[in-house]
Design a protein around this motif. Structure first.
Motif, short mmCIF file in Angstrom:
data_model
loop_
_atom_site.label_atom_id
_atom_site.label_comp_id
_atom_site.label_asym_id
_atom_site.label_seq_id
_atom_site.Cartn_x
_atom_site.Cartn_y
_atom_site.Cartn_z
N THR A 864 -6.05 -4.34 20.56
CA THR A 864 -7.21 -4.11 19.97
C THR A 864 -7.32 -4.79 18.53
OG1 THR A 864 -7.72 -2.10 21.19
CG2 THR A 864 -9.01 -2.24 19.16
N ARG A 865 -6.10 -4.50 17.83
CA ARG A 865 -6.01 -5.04 16.56
C ARG A 865 -6.35 -6.73 16.58
NH1 ARG A 865 -1.39 -0.93 15.89
NH2 ARG A 865 -2.08 0.82 14.82
N GLU A 866 -5.43 -6.98 17.57
CA GLU A 866 -5.57 -8.55 17.70
C GLU A 866 -6.87 -9.14 17.72
OE1 GLU A 866 -2.77 -9.42 20.64
OE2 GLU A 866 -1.07 -9.17 19.19
N ARG A 867 -7.63 -8.16 18.70
CA ARG A 867 -9.02 -8.89 18.89
C ARG A 867 -10.02 -8.59 17.72
NH1 ARG A 867 -11.21 -5.16 23.17
NH2 ARG A 867 -12.85 -6.37 23.09
N LEU A 868 -9.63 -7.51 16.88
CA LEU A 868 -10.55 -7.26 15.65
C LEU A 868 -10.36 -8.52 14.71
CD1 LEU A 868 -12.31 -5.76 13.75
CD2 LEU A 868 -10.34 -4.22 13.05
N ALA A 869 -9.07 -9.05 14.61
CA ALA A 869 -8.74 -9.89 13.75
C ALA A 869 -9.20 -11.34 14.19
CB ALA A 869 -7.01 -10.30 13.52
N SER A 870 -9.09 -11.55 15.55
CA SER A 870 -9.81 -12.56 16.14
C SER A 870 -11.56 -12.58 15.92
CB SER A 870 -9.81 -12.67 17.66
OG SER A 870 -10.40 -13.84 18.30
N PHE A 871 -12.11 -11.42 15.86
CA PHE A 871 -13.59 -11.20 15.82
C PHE A 871 -13.90 -11.66 14.34
CE2 PHE A 871 -13.74 -7.94 19.26
CZ PHE A 871 -13.90 -9.00 20.25
N LYS A 872 -13.23 -11.21 13.25
CA LYS A 872 -13.37 -11.54 11.93
C LYS A 872 -13.02 -12.95 11.66
CE LYS A 872 -12.21 -6.62 10.05
NZ LYS A 872 -11.43 -6.04 9.33
N ALA A 873 -12.09 -13.66 12.23
CA ALA A 873 -12.08 -15.03 12.09
C ALA A 873 -13.11 -15.90 12.58
CB ALA A 873 -10.62 -15.55 12.62
N LYS A 874 -13.57 -15.44 13.69
CA LYS A 874 -14.84 -15.93 14.24
C LYS A 874 -15.97 -15.80 13.41
CE LYS A 874 -13.83 -15.94 19.36
NZ LYS A 874 -14.22 -15.12 20.51
N ARG A 875 -16.07 -14.61 12.75
CA ARG A 875 -17.27 -14.32 11.81
C ARG A 875 -17.31 -15.24 10.64
NH1 ARG A 875 -17.54 -8.35 9.32
NH2 ARG A 875 -15.64 -9.02 8.43
N GLU A 876 -16.19 -15.26 10.20
CA GLU A 876 -16.00 -16.21 8.90
C GLU A 876 -16.24 -17.56 9.19
OE1 GLU A 876 -12.11 -17.80 5.88
OE2 GLU A 876 -11.84 -16.00 7.22
N GLY A 877 -15.75 -18.34 10.51
CA GLY A 877 -16.21 -19.66 10.61
C GLY A 877 -17.84 -19.81 11.10
N ALA A 878 -18.33 -18.66 11.62
CA ALA A 878 -19.70 -19.02 12.00
C ALA A 878 -20.65 -18.79 10.56
CB ALA A 878 -20.15 -17.60 12.97
N GLU A 879 -20.16 -18.03 9.72
CA GLU A 879 -20.81 -17.53 8.42
C GLU A 879 -20.55 -18.74 7.66
OE1 GLU A 879 -20.23 -12.98 7.59
OE2 GLU A 879 -18.94 -14.27 6.91
N LYS A 880 -19.62 -19.60 7.73
CA LYS A 880 -19.44 -21.08 7.00
C LYS A 880 -20.48 -21.98 7.58
CE LYS A 880 -16.24 -24.71 6.29
NZ LYS A 880 -15.00 -25.17 6.59
#
Length: 893
Positions: A864-880
């Protein structure tokens, strides 16, 4: 120039691997020589069961050991990898007994001597299968030294240690409650008991008062053991019960039981009244010893109730439980039943529920041995990697119980104890006696054998010839490193440390590397019932040993689980063929260059005379080599694999070969020969760098290098000095990489169609950088899929329709407005961000829930922690991407 026709299109591993391995063995390249120079590097293999077949755990374990062994052999160390197999008492006896049953006979009908003859015959016919499988994996053990835990030499060592410990008072025989398996019909040690969560019931049973005393209600999960009760215990300070002595009556028996008072009783559990069954519970046994209670055995070794159970005698323990509960209810003696989820001990081998049973067994007094082992880790004589395992190790060793080492089997090291029928004395002897040494009376030998882990605990020194003082023992003990799964840290690692320190006076190994456990792609434990078992031999058949080994090494980090799938192995098989075809290309240019050099590898010019691409790849190879060496020295197998992989794929193949092609295909013969020589030098070192992880393909390719003599596995591992790096060449080629990656990233971020030809611009901070980009523009256009590459005028602003990538040397502007629908892309990104936000909220909610953190398995929480980190990384890329596309949309594009 076409590729060398002597090369197949891809590496034909099915033909090459057995051929290469046979050559290594025939040439004796795995053999260790204690008289040879070099610092000793020694690994003892965790001996697989003689009944075993290669599974994923074996594959990972032996891949990592082989990587270390090959690396240190290439470093010039005096390297020994000691192989062997374990006799596996319970498992092997079970296999042979099943075979006998199929023949219509049994162990009992054969008798001990004939049965052991059958086991040895089975071992000779089928016991070596896993050795052949380890060879298929590429394991470079010194097979000339292969040992078996019941070899004469190892058996002598076992007997010597047993006798010495007995004489010192560290081995004793006594009545004790042990973990008994009713299916395997033997005692097993605490660490051989696995605990499984089960839905059960807590039964509240009424024990009526005797002689006018009060009744008590006890809570138990095992009402079938009540016929072994010899008391009921309450806490001395529990005010719910009257003072003074009183008794209660055992249901269905009428036997009166004393009520004793002891601070061990937990007032908060159940009713605060505890039934005491000394013969069937270790804590009750200790309680009984303190209060002088008798022991009554009500369940026998087969899990059948004894005569002590009265009308329930002869019933299976679980069937009896149902009947007893029903009868208690009918008699008004069952106050209530509550559901209960708790951990139940099962046999690690057959998964049968363990029956705590009072029996006469042999024990090792582990207290002083364990404290010495723990001290050796605390003072740094043995290091655990990762260090985080030290806490678990200390908790176990500091609270260890005496080790039950007797097993009610026939296959194994028979305990060297004899009992005199005349004088009644026990004799523990190094040699078989003919009569009682004291009175000359007849002797009967103890029928039990030793726990398999007893002999395995001697493995690091018994395999080197102890108790004889051999050259191997003097040269190779203590061993250097032990590589094993963390799941046997107490089964085996702790035993070896206790025995090594006691017998040899020194630790058995300097470092213990504890690797992850292999799971399937979703992190689930592999099991036949789930249908998710991956057969390593099948994987090797389909993709080759090199790809399989590299897939395992690439994930062998500090996590508790290693997730493997065939898709991952298939990916690394493409890497093997990428290397093969890069070498195939290189050889096509090396062959004519070697012809001009008398058949030898052409001499590369000094670095100062090399063109930029050659200086760059030499510097990068040096940097990666130093980093790979550091990774292997620190047992960071995943780091080593990652460094090697990205160097070969991203730098050697994707960049250097492309940079070299214009020269290799050019008309300048001198430059062509120099480029080929440089390529040959880099290829040779790259093969050596990869060899520990991918021994077969690298050995095959190395043999094809011009002028090559000898085996790659015996050649030096690449080395170098940090001061020989060329930072300027790395910086300059790094600029070209930055340009390419910036354009590729822009294309990916904005989903520019593959066929669209973009027109990027480079804004350089200085003329030298602009000139560099202009010089290599033809290559960059090819790599970027661009139509043109222009240099922006000094001080020119960024075009409004371009996305920008800023670097320390300047910027790259990639116009994308004409290639994408900005409004549609903006809507897509906003929808994607909304979905990501929901995923993040769900994961954060779970991780903020104390109940989830407490109850969910550790690997599930970590996922779950790994998935959360992955989601946040995806969010950062999508926001950029959204910020960039919003600017384009606002501009009317």
């Amino acid at each position: 120039m076409p590729p060398d026709d002597s090369f197949t299109r891809n590496f034909e591993f099915a033909e090459a691997e057995p051929r290469i391995y046979a050559d290594w063995e025939r040439e004796g390249l795995f053999r260790a020589d204690p008289e040879a120079p070099g610092d000793p590097f020694v690994i003892v293999i965790p001996p697989p069961n003689v009944t075993g077949s290669l599974h994923m755990g074996h594959a990972l374990d032996n891949t990592l050991q082989d990587i270390l062994t090959r690396y240190h052999r290439m470093k010039g160390d005096n390297t020994l990898w000691m192989p062997g197999t374990d006799h596996a008492g319970i498992a092997t006896q079970a296999v042979v007994e099943r075979a006998l049953a199929a023949e219509g006979t049994s162990r009992a009908e054969l008798g001990r001597e004939r049965f052991l003859e059958r086991v040895w015959k089975w071992k000779e016919e089928f016991g070596g299968k896993i050795i052949g499988q380890l060879k298929r994996l590429g394991s470079s053990c010194d097979w000339s030294r292969e040992r078996f835990t019941m070899d004469p030499g190892l058996s002598r060592a076992v007997r010597e240690v047993f006798c010495a410990l007995y004489e010192e008072g560290l081995i004793y025989r006594g009545d004790y409650v042990t973990n008994w398996c009713p299916r395997c019909l033997t005692a097993i040690s605490d660490i051989e008991v696995e605990h499984e969560e089960k839905d059960d019931s807590l039964y509240y049973v009424v024990y009526e008062g005797a002689g006018g005393g009060p009744s008590l209600t006890v809570a138990t999960t095992r009402p079938e053991t009540m016929f072994g009760d010899t008391a009921v215990a309450i806490h001395p300070d529990d005010g719910r019960y009257p003072p003074g002595d009183f008794k209660v009556r055992l249901p269905f028996s009428g036997r009166e039981l004393p009520v004793i008072r002891d601070p061990y009783v937990e007032r908060e559990f159940g009713t605060g009244a505890l039934k005491v069954t000394p013969a069937h519970d270790i804590n009750d046994f200790r309680l009984g010893e303190r209060h002088g209670l008798p022991s009554v055995t009500c369940i026998d070794r087969r899990g059948i109730l004894t005569d002590a159970a009265g009308p329930y005698s002869g019933m299976d323990r679980f069937e009896a439980r149902k009947k007893i509960v029903a009868d208690l209810g009918a008699s008004g003696l069952l106050a209530k039943v509550e559901p209960l989820k708790h951990a139940v001990g099962v046999c690690y081998r057959c998964k049968t529920v363990i029956e705590p049973l009072l029996s006469l067994q042999w024990f090792v007094k582990t207290g002083p041995l364990a404290s010495a082992a723990a001290r050796s880790v605390r003072d740094g004589r043995t290091k655990l990697v990762p260090q985080s395992w030290e806490r678990t190790f200390f908790e176990w060793m500091d609270n260890i119980r005496d080790w039950c080492v007797s097993r009610q089997l026939w296959w194994g090291h028979q305990i060297p104890a004899w009992y005199c029928s005349s004088c009644g004395k026990t004799h523990v002897l190094r040699e078989d006696p003919e009569a009682c040494p004291d009175c000359g009376g007849g002797l009967e030998r103890d029928p039990d054998v030793l726990d398999t882990w007893f002999s395995s605990g001697l493995w690091p020194f018994s395999t080197l010839g102890w108790p004889d003082r051999t050259p191997e023992l003097a040269r190779y003990y203590p061993t250097t490193v032990l590589v094993t799964g963390f799941d046997i840290i107490f089964f085996w690692v702790a035993r070896m440390m206790m025995m090594g320190l006691k017998v040899m006076g020194d630790v058995p190994f300097r470092t213990v590397v504890l690797h992850p456990l292999v799971r399937d792609a979703s992190g689930q434990k592999m099991s036949k019932s789930k249908g998710n078992v991956i057969d390593p031999l099948g994987v090797i058949d389909r993709y080759g040993a090199d790809a399989f080994r590299f897939a395992l090494a690439s994930q062998a980090g500090t996590a508790r689980d290693l997730k493997i799938s065939e898709d991952r192995v298939a990916g690394y098989s493409r890497f093997v063929n990428k290397l093969w075809n890069a070498a195939r290309f290189a050889m096509s240019h090396l062959a004519p260059a070697a012809g001009a050099s008398g058949g030898k590898m052409p001499q590369a010019p000094p670095a100062s005379a090399m063109p930029l691409p050659d200086r760059w790849i030499r510097s990068r190879l040096l940097t990666v080599t130093l980093e790979c060496r550091a990774a292997l020295e620190s047992f960071a197998f995943d780091r080593y694999a990652d460094l090697a992989y990205h160097f070969v794929w991203d730098e050697l193949c994707d960049w250097y070969l492309e940079l070299a092609k214009p020269v290799l295909y050019g008309d300048d013969e001198t430059a062509r020969l120099a480029a080929a020589a440089s390529l040959g030098l880099v290829l040779a070192d790259t093969l050596a760098l990869l060899h520990p992880a991918m021994p077969f393909v690298t050995e095959e390719l190395s043999a094809k290098l011009p002028g090559q003599s000898g085996r790659l596995m015996s050649s030096p591992f690449p080395a170098g000095r940090p001061e020989d790096r060329d930072p300027d060449s790395e910086r300059r080629i790094g600029i070209l990489m930055d340009v390419t990656r910036s354009v590729r990233s822009a294309r990916a971020d904005f989903r520019v169609p593959p066929g669209a030809k973009v027109k990027p611009q480079v804004s350089a901070n200085d003329p030298a950088t602009a000139a560099l980009v202009e010089e290599y523009a033809p290559l960059l256009l090819k790599l970027m899929g661009a139509e043109s590459l222009a240099a922006a005028a000094p001080g020119a602003p960024k075009p409004r329709d371009a996305c920008e990538a800023i670097h320390d040397w300047g910027a790259v502007w990639t116009p994308v407005a004409g290639e994408v629908d900005a409004a549609a892309e903006k809507a897509r990104l906003e929808k994607e961000l909304a979905a990501i936000a929901r995923d993040i909220a769900q994961a954060e909610s779970k991780l903020a829930n104390p109940g989830y953190l407490a109850k969910a398995p550790e690997d599930v929480v970590e996922e779950t922690r790994e998935r959360l980190a992955s989601f946040k990384a995806k969010r950062e890329g999508a926001e950029k991407s959204l910020r960039l596309i919003s600017g384009l949309a606002a501009g009317g594009n």
